[in-house]
Design an enzyme around this catalytic site. Structure first.
Site, PDB file in Angstrom:
ATOM      1  N   TYR A  18      11.921 -11.950   4.823  1.00 32.08           N
ATOM      2  CA  TYR A  18      11.286 -10.884   5.623  1.00 32.08           C
ATOM      3  C   TYR A  18      11.671 -10.985   7.106  1.00 32.08           C
ATOM      4  O   TYR A  18      11.726 -12.075   7.658  1.00 32.08           O
ATOM      5  CB  TYR A  18       9.750 -10.998   5.528  1.00 32.08           C
ATOM      6  CG  TYR A  18       9.208 -10.702   4.154  1.00 32.08           C
ATOM      7  CD1 TYR A  18       8.811  -9.418   3.795  1.00 32.08           C
ATOM      8  CD2 TYR A  18       9.098 -11.720   3.206  1.00 32.08           C
ATOM      9  CE1 TYR A  18       8.320  -9.155   2.531  1.00 32.08           C
ATOM     10  CE2 TYR A  18       8.600 -11.457   1.935  1.00 32.08           C
ATOM     11  CZ  TYR A  18       8.215 -10.174   1.605  1.00 32.08           C
ATOM     12  OH  TYR A  18       7.734  -9.917   0.344  1.00 32.08           O
ATOM     13  N   ASN A  61       3.680   1.513  -1.790  1.00 27.34           N
ATOM     14  CA  ASN A  61       3.990   1.720  -3.212  1.00 27.34           C
ATOM     15  C   ASN A  61       2.829   2.436  -3.902  1.00 27.34           C
ATOM     16  O   ASN A  61       3.015   3.369  -4.692  1.00 27.34           O
ATOM     17  CB  ASN A  61       4.243   0.383  -3.917  1.00 27.34           C
ATOM     18  CG  ASN A  61       5.373  -0.412  -3.271  1.00 27.34           C
ATOM     19  OD1 ASN A  61       6.260   0.161  -2.657  1.00 27.34           O
ATOM     20  ND2 ASN A  61       5.323  -1.730  -3.407  1.00 27.34           N
ATOM     21  N   THR A  83       0.842  -1.215   0.000  1.00 29.05           N
ATOM     22  CA  THR A  83       0.000   0.000   0.000  1.00 29.05           C
ATOM     23  C   THR A  83       0.873   1.261   0.000  1.00 29.05           C
ATOM     24  O   THR A  83       0.442   2.320  -0.473  1.00 29.05           O
ATOM     25  CB  THR A  83      -0.958   0.044   1.207  1.00 29.05           C
ATOM     26  OG1 THR A  83      -0.188  -0.080   2.417  1.00 29.05           O
ATOM     27  CG2 THR A  83      -1.986  -1.075   1.134  1.00 29.05           C
ATOM     28  N   ASP A 133       0.300  -2.959  -7.397  1.00 36.24           N
ATOM     29  CA  ASP A 133       0.234  -1.719  -6.593  1.00 36.24           C
ATOM     30  C   ASP A 133       0.140  -0.505  -7.528  1.00 36.24           C
ATOM     31  O   ASP A 133      -0.593   0.450  -7.258  1.00 36.24           O
ATOM     32  CB  ASP A 133       1.485  -1.573  -5.716  1.00 36.24           C
ATOM     33  CG  ASP A 133       1.797  -2.847  -4.936  1.00 36.24           C
ATOM     34  OD1 ASP A 133       0.858  -3.621  -4.686  1.00 36.24           O
ATOM     35  OD2 ASP A 133       2.978  -3.059  -4.602  1.00 36.24           O
ATOM     36  N   ALA A 138       3.608  -4.392  -9.634  1.00 32.72           N
ATOM     37  CA  ALA A 138       2.723  -4.257 -10.801  1.00 32.72           C
ATOM     38  C   ALA A 138       1.285  -3.967 -10.341  1.00 32.72           C
ATOM     39  O   ALA A 138       0.644  -3.018 -10.803  1.00 32.72           O
ATOM     40  CB  ALA A 138       2.765  -5.521 -11.647  1.00 32.72           C
ATOM     41  N   LYS A 158      -8.027  -8.414 -12.036  1.00 37.45           N
ATOM     42  CA  LYS A 158      -6.735  -8.392 -12.733  1.00 37.45           C
ATOM     43  C   LYS A 158      -6.275  -9.816 -12.957  1.00 37.45           C
ATOM     44  O   LYS A 158      -6.346 -10.642 -12.059  1.00 37.45           O
ATOM     45  CB  LYS A 158      -5.703  -7.647 -11.886  1.00 37.45           C
ATOM     46  CG  LYS A 158      -5.996  -6.184 -11.687  1.00 37.45           C
ATOM     47  CD  LYS A 158      -5.027  -5.571 -10.687  1.00 37.45           C
ATOM     48  CE  LYS A 158      -5.321  -6.016  -9.284  1.00 37.45           C
ATOM     49  NZ  LYS A 158      -4.253  -5.728  -8.328  1.00 37.45           N
TER      50      LYS A 158
HETATM   51  P1  ADP Z   1      -0.151  -8.464  -8.894  1.00 38.76           P
HETATM   52  O1  ADP Z   1      -0.044  -9.861  -8.411  1.00 38.76           O
HETATM   53  O2  ADP Z   1       0.967  -7.552  -8.422  1.00 38.76           O
HETATM   54  O3  ADP Z   1      -1.513  -7.839  -8.782  1.00 38.76           O
HETATM   55  P2  ADP Z   1      -0.612  -9.060 -11.699  1.00 38.76           P
HETATM   56  O4  ADP Z   1       0.124 -10.194 -12.348  1.00 38.76           O
HETATM   57  O5  ADP Z   1      -2.052  -9.272 -11.396  1.00 38.76           O
HETATM   58  O6  ADP Z   1       0.223  -8.549 -10.439  1.00 38.76           O
HETATM   59  O7  ADP Z   1      -0.452  -7.804 -12.633  1.00 38.76           O
HETATM   60  C1  ADP Z   1      -0.893  -6.533 -12.223  1.00 38.76           C
HETATM   61  C2  ADP Z   1      -1.076  -5.693 -13.442  1.00 38.76           C
HETATM   62  O8  ADP Z   1       0.169  -5.551 -14.139  1.00 38.76           O
HETATM   63  C3  ADP Z   1      -2.016  -6.301 -14.462  1.00 38.76           C
HETATM   64  O9  ADP Z   1      -3.354  -6.021 -14.120  1.00 38.76           O
HETATM   65  C4  ADP Z   1      -1.576  -5.585 -15.726  1.00 38.76           C
HETATM   66  O10 ADP Z   1      -2.094  -4.271 -15.738  1.00 38.76           O
HETATM   67  C5  ADP Z   1      -0.069  -5.489 -15.529  1.00 38.76           C
HETATM   68  N1  ADP Z   1       0.638  -6.606 -16.164  1.00 38.76           N
HETATM   69  C6  ADP Z   1       0.936  -7.816 -15.616  1.00 38.76           C
HETATM   70  N2  ADP Z   1       1.625  -8.577 -16.475  1.00 38.76           N
HETATM   71  C7  ADP Z   1       1.782  -7.854 -17.600  1.00 38.76           C
HETATM   72  C8  ADP Z   1       2.426  -8.070 -18.857  1.00 38.76           C
HETATM   73  N3  ADP Z   1       3.055  -9.217 -19.146  1.00 38.76           N
HETATM   74  N4  ADP Z   1       2.383  -7.082 -19.782  1.00 38.76           N
HETATM   75  C9  ADP Z   1       1.780  -5.909 -19.517  1.00 38.76           C
HETATM   76  N5  ADP Z   1       1.163  -5.640 -18.346  1.00 38.76           N
HETATM   77  C10 ADP Z   1       1.155  -6.584 -17.398  1.00 38.76           C
END
Ligand code: ADP
Length: 314
Positions: free
Chosen positions: A106, A36, A34, A265, A263, A231
């Site tokens: 951690y 980030n 949070t 965050d 990603a 997501k």
């Molecule tokens: P987290 O576990 O941190 O939530 P995610 O894998 O769900 O991470 O990815 C979070 C966001 O990052 C996705 O909703 C998308 O917007 C972006 N993202 C993830 N992987 C990719 C990728 N290979 N290319 C472009 N965007 C990505």
């Protein structure tokens, strides 16, 4: 703060981060989910809202003091930060293993942030009427004791009663919970109190110890929040909003992913910043995907300020 400026408060834990830059040399920074999001939200505020971080740190150690200075330099308000005598912030290290995978370790079991809702009324409880938007994650829930979580739920109930908007991100870390069942109970309470749910499908499958994505998607879509964003990594982001809105927003193309840290965050910050600038949920998901795609092209959780996209919220 002007009268029209909303006050966004993010709750959680910021830790000391140590990352290997050479085998026996580490670079120190700060990170936490949070936190980030709060950094990226503050960078995107543009006068439309202001951001504060709610957590606990120590009262007299150099790292807590450096954290406060770092937050202030990012334009993050510290009025809800509680200084707990003799306590310390948590710490984590990131090492890159032989095949390039990142290994996180951690040291957070006794961190000050875990005690934010222990003891006397904290400054967030005391000044809750100053909050317009409250952002928390599954990690914010996980680090609290059961009694601390109950205090947080009471706070969320009164924030709801004063029409603050509550945003919950389901970020899940199994080792912080005694059981997945305990997490499920807490998540159910958080969803019931949230206006916007930001749900990473893989995390939700883990919490529910479920296999079937299609069945899980149906369950998530039925959560009681007025906006639900799902997501799915590189697959399109699903947005469900009021008036039957349902949209699938493709993620941005990235030719080389450097580091997936933060990603989700960053997505949360892009999405929420866009909503607070008046964009609709589908346009906000586009902004979230764009910011996430930028962040994963840089090492570490927080990208340089100069690397932030311009025109993200247009
Ligand atoms: P987290 O576990 O941190 O939530 P995610 O894998 O769900 O991470 O990815 C979070 C966001 O990052 C996705 O909703 C998308 O917007 C972006 N993202 C993830 N992987 C990719 C990728 N290979 N290319 C472009 N965007 C990505």
């Amino acid at each position: 703060m002007t009268a029209s400026q909303k006050h966004v408060v993010a709750l959680g834990e910021c830790m000391i981060e140590l990352r290997n830059v050479e085998p026996e040399l580490m670079r120190q920074s700060f990170g936490g989910d949070t936190f980030n999001t709060a950094v990226y939200l503050a960078r995107l505020a543009g006068g439309a809202y202001r951001v504060s971080y709610a957590t606990a740190i120590g009262d007299n150690d150099p790292y807590s003091n450096a954290m406060l200075a770092n937050w202030e330099s990012e334009g993050i308000g510290t009025e809800f930060v509680c200084k707990r005598p003799g306590e310390l912030p948590g710490l984590y290290t990131i090492q890159v293993g032989g095949t390039g995978e990142r290994v996180f370790s951690y040291w957070c079991q006794n961190s000050a942030a875990r005690n934010y809702f222990e003891g006397e009324t904290n400054s967030l409880e005391a000044r809750q009427d100053e909050v317009d938007v409250f952002y928390l994650s599954g990690i914010s829930l996980a680090i609290l004791s059961p009694a601390g979580r109950d205090r947080l739920y009471r706070l969320m109930e009164s924030l709801r009663a004063q029409d603050a908007m509550i945003v919950f991100d389901n970020n899940y870390c199994a080792r912080l919970w005694p059981s997945a069942e305990a997490a499920r109970v807490a998540y159910q309470t958080a969803y019931a109190l949230a206006d916007i749910a930001l749900v990473t499908l893989s995390d939700e499958l883990e919490v529910h110890e479920a296999q079937g994505e299609a069945q899980m998607l149906e369950r998530v879509a039925a959560y009681p929040c007025r906006e639900v964003v799902i997501k799915r990594g590189a697959l399109p982001t699903e947005v469900r909003g009021e008036d039957g809105l349902r949209a699938m927003i493709p993620v941005e193309h990235v030719s080389r992913v450097v580091d997936m840290t933060a990603a989700g965050d960053a997505f949360a910050a892009g999405y929420l910043a866009a909503r607070l600038h008046g964009l609709a949920p589908d346009a906000a998901a586009r902004a979230g995907n764009r910011l996430a795609a930028t962040v994963i092209q840089y090492p570490g959780a927080i990208i340089p300020l100069a690397a932030m996209l311009t025109g993200l919220l247009a």
